[in-house]
Design a protein around this motif. Sequence first.
Motif, PDB file in Angstrom:
ATOM      1  N   UNK A  78       0.832  -1.209   0.000  1.00 33.00           N
ATOM      2  CA  UNK A  78       0.000   0.000   0.000  1.00 33.00           C
ATOM      3  C   UNK A  78       0.863   1.255   0.000  1.00 33.00           C
ATOM      4  N   UNK A  79       1.975   1.209   0.734  1.00 29.53           N
ATOM      5  CA  UNK A  79       2.891   2.343   0.758  1.00 29.53           C
ATOM      6  C   UNK A  79       3.426   2.623  -0.647  1.00 29.53           C
ATOM      7  N   UNK A  84       0.444   6.508   3.252  1.00 30.16           N
ATOM      8  CA  UNK A  84       1.473   7.075   4.124  1.00 30.16           C
ATOM      9  C   UNK A  84       1.669   6.153   5.319  1.00 30.16           C
ATOM     10  N   UNK A  85       2.883   5.684   5.492  1.00 34.30           N
ATOM     11  CA  UNK A  85       3.206   4.750   6.568  1.00 34.30           C
ATOM     12  C   UNK A  85       4.187   5.420   7.521  1.00 34.30           C
ATOM     13  N   UNK A  97      -1.915   7.191   6.941  1.00 40.27           N
ATOM     14  CA  UNK A  97      -3.000   7.713   6.101  1.00 40.27           C
ATOM     15  C   UNK A  97      -3.126   6.848   4.860  1.00 40.27           C
ATOM     16  N   UNK A  98      -4.361   6.539   4.442  1.00 38.86           N
ATOM     17  CA  UNK A  98      -4.531   5.743   3.226  1.00 38.86           C
ATOM     18  C   UNK A  98      -4.083   6.511   1.989  1.00 38.86           C
ATOM     19  N   UNK A  99      -4.001   5.810   0.872  1.00 37.85           N
ATOM     20  CA  UNK A  99      -3.522   6.430  -0.368  1.00 37.85           C
ATOM     21  C   UNK A  99      -4.499   7.472  -0.891  1.00 37.85           C
ATOM     22  N   UNK A 154      -5.665   1.275   1.094  1.00 35.11           N
ATOM     23  CA  UNK A 154      -5.689   2.303   0.042  1.00 35.11           C
ATOM     24  C   UNK A 154      -6.724   3.385   0.320  1.00 35.11           C
ATOM     25  N   UNK A 155      -7.862   2.994   0.929  1.00 35.10           N
ATOM     26  CA  UNK A 155      -8.930   3.971   1.156  1.00 35.10           C
ATOM     27  C   UNK A 155      -9.300   4.096   2.635  1.00 35.10           C
ATOM     28  N   UNK A 156      -8.725   3.267   3.480  1.00 27.61           N
ATOM     29  CA  UNK A 156      -9.049   3.262   4.907  1.00 27.61           C
ATOM     30  C   UNK A 156     -10.071   2.189   5.210  1.00 27.61           C
TER      31      UNK A 156
END
Length: 352
Positions: A78-79, A84-85, A97-99, A154-156
Motif C-alpha cells: 500500500x505504501x 502514508x506509513x 494515512x490511506x492512499x 488504500x482507502x481506509x
Amino acid sequence: MLCDQMTPKERMEAYNKGKQIDRLPCVPIVGNTAARVINAKVSEIRNNGKLLAKAHVEAYRMFRYDIIRVFTDLYVQAEAMGAKVHCPYDQTAYLEAPAISDVSEIDSLEPVDPYRDGILPQHLEAMRIIAEEVGDEVTVAGPVTGPFTNASFLIGSENLVRLILKDPDKVHKLCEISLETCLRYSKAIIDAGCTPSLTDPMSSSTVISPLQFKEFSFPYLKRLIDYIHSRGKSVTLHICGKTKKIWDLMAEAGADCISIDNDANLLEAKQIVGHRVRLMGNVKPSEIMLQGTVSDVKKAVYDCVRQAYDSPKGYIVASGCSLPTETPFENIRAMMDATREIGYPPNKDLIT
C-alpha cells in the motif's frame, strides 16, 4: 539441546511424501524479532535490503526453524501505491494515512512496479540474498498482503466497510487494482527464488461477514492463488482472528496450508478442513511466546501437537501470528526444542 537430523527442505519434502521425518516442521513466525538477533532497530531493517537479509539469515541460523518469512509489516504494498506509513525508530510501522480519501480518487491509483516503487525493491533484494545464502536448505517466503486487506489500506478500513454497503462496485474496483499489485509482487518474489505467503487480516470474520468475504475477498484470493500455483509454488494463507466460518472457503480458494490464528480452535480446524488443507498454528504470540515462561511455551507446543499432529493433510507447529518484536530468544528456542523433543511419530508421553 537436541539437534536436527534433516534440513528444513529435506524434512518438508519427506513429510509431503509420507516418509519418515525427525520431527514436525516448526515455524515460530519471526518478523521484526530478527532485528534483535543482529542488534539492529526495526526501522533499520525495514528500509535496507542487505540489513533485512542479514537479520533473517542470522535468525534462521540461531533457531533453525523451517520457513524464513521476510516480514516487517503489512503496509509495504500500500505504501508503494501512495499510502502514508509511519515508521517509528524501533517499533513496527503502522498506517498513518490511506492512499486516497475519497472514492472519486480511485482512478488515480496504479498497481506497483515492485522493482521501483516504495521499499519493495529493498525487500526483493533481501529475498534474493537470503535465497542465495540459505535457500538450498530452507524455504524463503515473501509475505504478500491479500487483495482485500491491501484495498483497505488504500482507502481506509472504515471507508471500505462503508463502501461494501453503499457502493460495492467501487470495492470491486479497489480490489482489482489491489490484486494487480499482489500479482506483480508475487511474480517478483517467485523470480527472486522465493515463495509468496499470503496474509489477509481484514478478511477475518471479526471484521466482515462470511457472505461479504465470499463476495469481496474470495474471488481475488482465488485468482492470486491460481497464479502462484501456475508458477509451481504452494500457498500458505493466514487470516487473523475468527475464521471458522470461512475455513471451507479458504480451502476452496486453493490454499495448500491454512495458518490458524490463536483466536481459532486448532482441533475444530482439523475436524472441519484437515482433510482438505494442511494446518499450521497456533501457539499464542503475545500471551505465551512474549509473556510466558519456557515451560509455558513447551506446554503450549505439546497441546497444539496433541490436537493436530494427525491432521490428514499434515500439520506444522507454529505461532498463531507473527511474533512480537521483543519475544525472548529463549522462548523461540523452547518452541523449537519442544518440537524436537516430541519427535515424529510423536512421543505420546509428552502430548497426552
